[in-house]
Design a protein around this motif. Structure first.
Motif, PDB file in Angstrom:
ATOM      1  N   SER A   1       0.842  -1.210   0.000  1.00 47.68           N
ATOM      2  CA  SER A   1       0.000   0.000   0.000  1.00 47.68           C
ATOM      3  C   SER A   1       0.866   1.246   0.000  1.00 47.68           C
ATOM      4  CB  SER A   1      -0.920   0.000   1.217  1.00 47.68           C
ATOM      5  OG  SER A   1      -1.805  -1.087   1.153  1.00 47.68           O
TER       6      SER A   1
ATOM      7  N   ASP B   1      -5.714  -1.297  -5.100  1.00 48.01           N
ATOM      8  CA  ASP B   1      -5.194  -1.902  -3.874  1.00 48.01           C
ATOM      9  C   ASP B   1      -6.168  -2.964  -3.381  1.00 48.01           C
ATOM     10  OD1 ASP B   1      -3.811  -2.530  -1.627  1.00 48.01           O
ATOM     11  OD2 ASP B   1      -3.583  -0.467  -0.912  1.00 48.01           O
ATOM     12  N   GLU B   2      -5.806  -4.205  -3.593  1.00 47.37           N
ATOM     13  CA  GLU B   2      -6.623  -5.353  -3.211  1.00 47.37           C
ATOM     14  C   GLU B   2      -8.089  -5.175  -3.605  1.00 47.37           C
ATOM     15  OE1 GLU B   2      -5.770  -7.064   0.557  1.00 47.37           O
ATOM     16  OE2 GLU B   2      -3.964  -5.860   0.814  1.00 47.37           O
TER      17      GLU B   2
END
Ligand SMILES: Nc1ncnc2c1ncn2[C@@H]1O[C@H](COP(=O)(O)OP(=O)(O)OP(=O)(O)O)[C@@H](O)[C@H]1O
Ligand SMILES: [Mg+2]
Lengths: 403, 230
Positions: B50, B173-174
């Motif tokens: 991240s 992000d994910e």
């Protein structure tokens, strides 16, 4: 795209509830201002309506409203002789509280200088002004009396011939207007036994004086009504009102009257100030202070509401910033909602106040000035309250929505 | 398609805190992603994925190192060389794990707001948004609020929004963490297709090893150290 409208629509129920709540608060602020204005207006209303250029009252008193004043009724005739005087009227006022239809009826009795003054100047709601010299009364509508109704005052029955509006004494009691003669007979009414005792006492006093012993005729007179005894003056009045001829120097007339040792003379403006600084001073200050406090508290509550409203949107604001939204867009979102809230609240306060205030026991005067001021205050509060939230929103980092 | 890579970083280092609480989240990370290239970023929790993404996304500036987007140096150390927010709206698209959408806007409006921010309004904006949503298979749900959409549908709207302004770099992000594996794979495939078709560089952080075949390349972060996984 207008984000504010969409956000509001999304949580419409909550938004409206908050607006109405704030509106109620604003209504109280408005009402408090109105009560304050009402008290000031009511206090000086009688003075304004009677419209005397000069008020002649008992020497060294601040009467007849701030304190008791008694002047001889012949002051009226004396006043007429002063050059520049256009007219003089006697004025009588006193407050009575009587039982009427099983309820206490509190009223401020005002005597009108019949026959010149029949109450032509009164703001009538129904009925008529005085048409005869006795036993008629014009009552303010706050007294709850209706035309045709009779009330017993002293030994006599008085018929309500007319109803006025907004005729209220400085203490808040409604006015009952009648001729001076009637007002005095109500004021000086004594039961028969008291009169009988007083007459007997007169004889008693006379019998122990030289005058009574050497002039037996005096003793005869003692049994007569007071008006038949030259030694006893006619009843005193509260004040004498003087109107001047146009263009006359008030100072000169006043100086002439001030020469009389038994009276003090006030201008209309002075009389008004005596009242505002006298009997209603504390009430006025109390309410003024309370109102100021209320404004501050409402301001704080409003700022808090707007602040939490912005906090609720912090996530969305961070997301917008992440998308590259300009500050203008974010400030717009916060401010528009604030102004919408303020506008609805203001409208609620206005519409509700308009319906509720007339039912208050005392007059609530919401002037246009006051409305404009309140609107400005709300607008300023909207900006102030929002800027707190905007300050926070400007500091929120986009990574706060990460994850 | 421009010749410059969508993203190029050199020696990007990120240190959180200082002294006793100092954490080096990224060490000298250097990577290049061409336009149209779809790359996965893998790594254990706390490895700095991240952190790398937010540095590239101009959200959280690095401590040292240089970031070049679309051939332009945008960050030199913690210093931004461009108007970051403007650069974001013109060159970058973001998709996160969840709560990507503004809850009081419909799917369509969520895409429209991104267009609005970049200066596209009215009919062309509406056409573009509907086009994207239809392409992503949720045209029929465009008028629904996010709360009325499933997780997968929400992510599709988020992708549509991220693509609205034709970014040169798409960062995710994910994005599939909240979805089941079938749906997750579908979304990953979506990223691949989008990258290949739109010509944007795509960098997707993921934990899901099974979907890696979807990507052109895989990068691995381990305790702040970035390496290529061939
Ligand atoms: N704001 C911060 N302040 C201090 N340390 C931080 C901060 N953000 C992240 N870290 C630390 O930096 C390291 C990398 O964090 P990061 O969030 O980039 O990991 P990640 O790979 O995304 O993990 P995950 O897979 O759990 O999301 C971690 O050790 C984390 O504790
Ligand atoms: Mg992470």
């Amino acid at each position: 795209m207008n984000l504010a409208i969409r956000d509001v629509r999304h949580s419409l129920g909550r938004f409206l509830m908050t607006s109405v709540g704030l509106g109620l608060l604003l209504m109280i602020v408005m009402g408090m201002g109105g009560i304050y204005a009402g008290i000031v207006a009511d206090a000086t209303l009688l003075i304004d309506r009677l419209d005397g250029d000069l008020w002649i009252v008992q020497r060294d008193t601040r009467g007849p409203f701030a304190e008791l004043s008694r002047v001889a009724s012949n002051v009226e005739d004396r006043a007429r002789t002063v050059p520049g005087v256009a007219g003089a009227r006697r004025f009588v006022t006193h407050t009575v509280q009587r039982e009427h239809r099983g309820r206490p009826l509190r009223m401020a009795i005002v005597g009108l200088a019949w026959p010149e003054d029949r109450g032509q100047w009164l703001p009538m709601v129904s009925g008529r002004t005085l048409a005869q010299g006795h036993y008629e009364v014009v009552a303010d509508r706050t007294l709850g009396l209706s035309v045709g109704e009779s009330i017993k005052l002293g030994k006599d029955m008085y018929r309500v011939v007319g109803v006025t509006r907004d005729m209220i004494a400085s203490g808040g009691d409604g006015l009952a207007l009648m001729t001076i003669a009637d007002a005095q007979s109500v004021q000086f009414d004594t039961v028969g036994e008291a009169t009988r005792l007083e007459r007997a006492a007169r004889r008693g006093r006379a019998e122990t004086r030289d005058l009574g012993l050497t002039q037996p005729g005096m003793l005869e007179l003692a049994d007569q009504p007071a008006s038949a005894i030259p030694a006893l003056g006619s009843p005193m009045v509260s004040a004498v009102l003087v109107n001047l001829q146009p263009g006359v120097d008030v100072g000169a007339v006043r100086a002439a009257m001030e020469g009389w040792a038994d009276v003090t003379v006030y201008t209309e403006q002075e009389q008004r100030e005596l009242l505002l600084r006298g009997p209603i001073d504390r009430v006025r200050r109390q309410i003024g202070l309370f109102r100021a406090l209320l404004v501050v508290i409402s301001g704080i509550i409003m700022a808090l509401i707007l602040y939490t409203m912005t906090l609720d949107k912090l996530h969305d604001i961070a997301l917008l910033k992440l998308m590259g939204a300009r500050d203008r867009m974010i400030i717009g979102l916060v401010l528009q909602e604030a102004f919408l809230l303020g506008a609805i609240a203001y409208l609620v306060a206005y519409l509700l106040g308009e319906r509720v205030f007339p039912f208050f026991p005392r007059r609530v005067i919401v002037t246009n000035d006051m409305l404009v001021w309140l609107a400005l205050a709300v607008a300023v509060l909207c900006v102030a309250g929002s800027s707190l939230g905007i300050w926070k929103a400007m500091r929120v980092q986009p990574n706060e929505v990460l994850g | 398609m421009s010749a410059a890579p969508a993203i190029e970083t050199a020696g990007v280092t990120k240190v959180y805190g200082s002294g006793a609480t100092e954490v080096v989240a990224l060490r000298e990370a250097s990577l290049t992603i061409q336009r149209g290239e779809v790359v996965a970023l893998l790594g254990p929790s706390g490895s700095g994925k991240s952190t790398l993404l937010s540095a590239i996304g101009l959200i959280n500036p690095p401590t040292r190192g240089e970031i070049k987007i679309d051939g332009k140096i945008v960050m030199r150390g913690p210093r931004a060389l461009v108007d970051v927010r403007r650069f974001r709206r013109e060159h970058l698209g973001f998709v996160f794990q969840k709560s990507n959408l503004i809850p009081f806007l419909t799917g369509l409006e969520n895409v429209l707001v991104a267009l609005d921010i970049a200066g596209t309004e009215g009919r062309p904006a509406k056409r573009r948004a509907m086009e994207l949503l239809t392409e992503l298979g949720i045209g029929a749900r465009a008028k629904n609020l996010p709360s009325a959409l499933s997780g997968g549908e929400q992510q599709r709207v988020a992708i549509a929004r991220a693509l609205a302004n034709r970014p040169s770099l798409l960062l995710a992000d994910e994005p599939t963490a909240a979805l089941d594996s079938t749906l997750g794979r579908q979304v990953m495939e979506l990223f691949r297709d989008v990258g290949h078709e739109s010509g944007a560089g795509v960098l997707v952080v993921t934990h899901d090893q099974r979907a890696l075949d979807v990507f052109d390349r895989t990068l691995v972060l381990d305790d702040g150290v970035l390496r290529e996984d061939w």
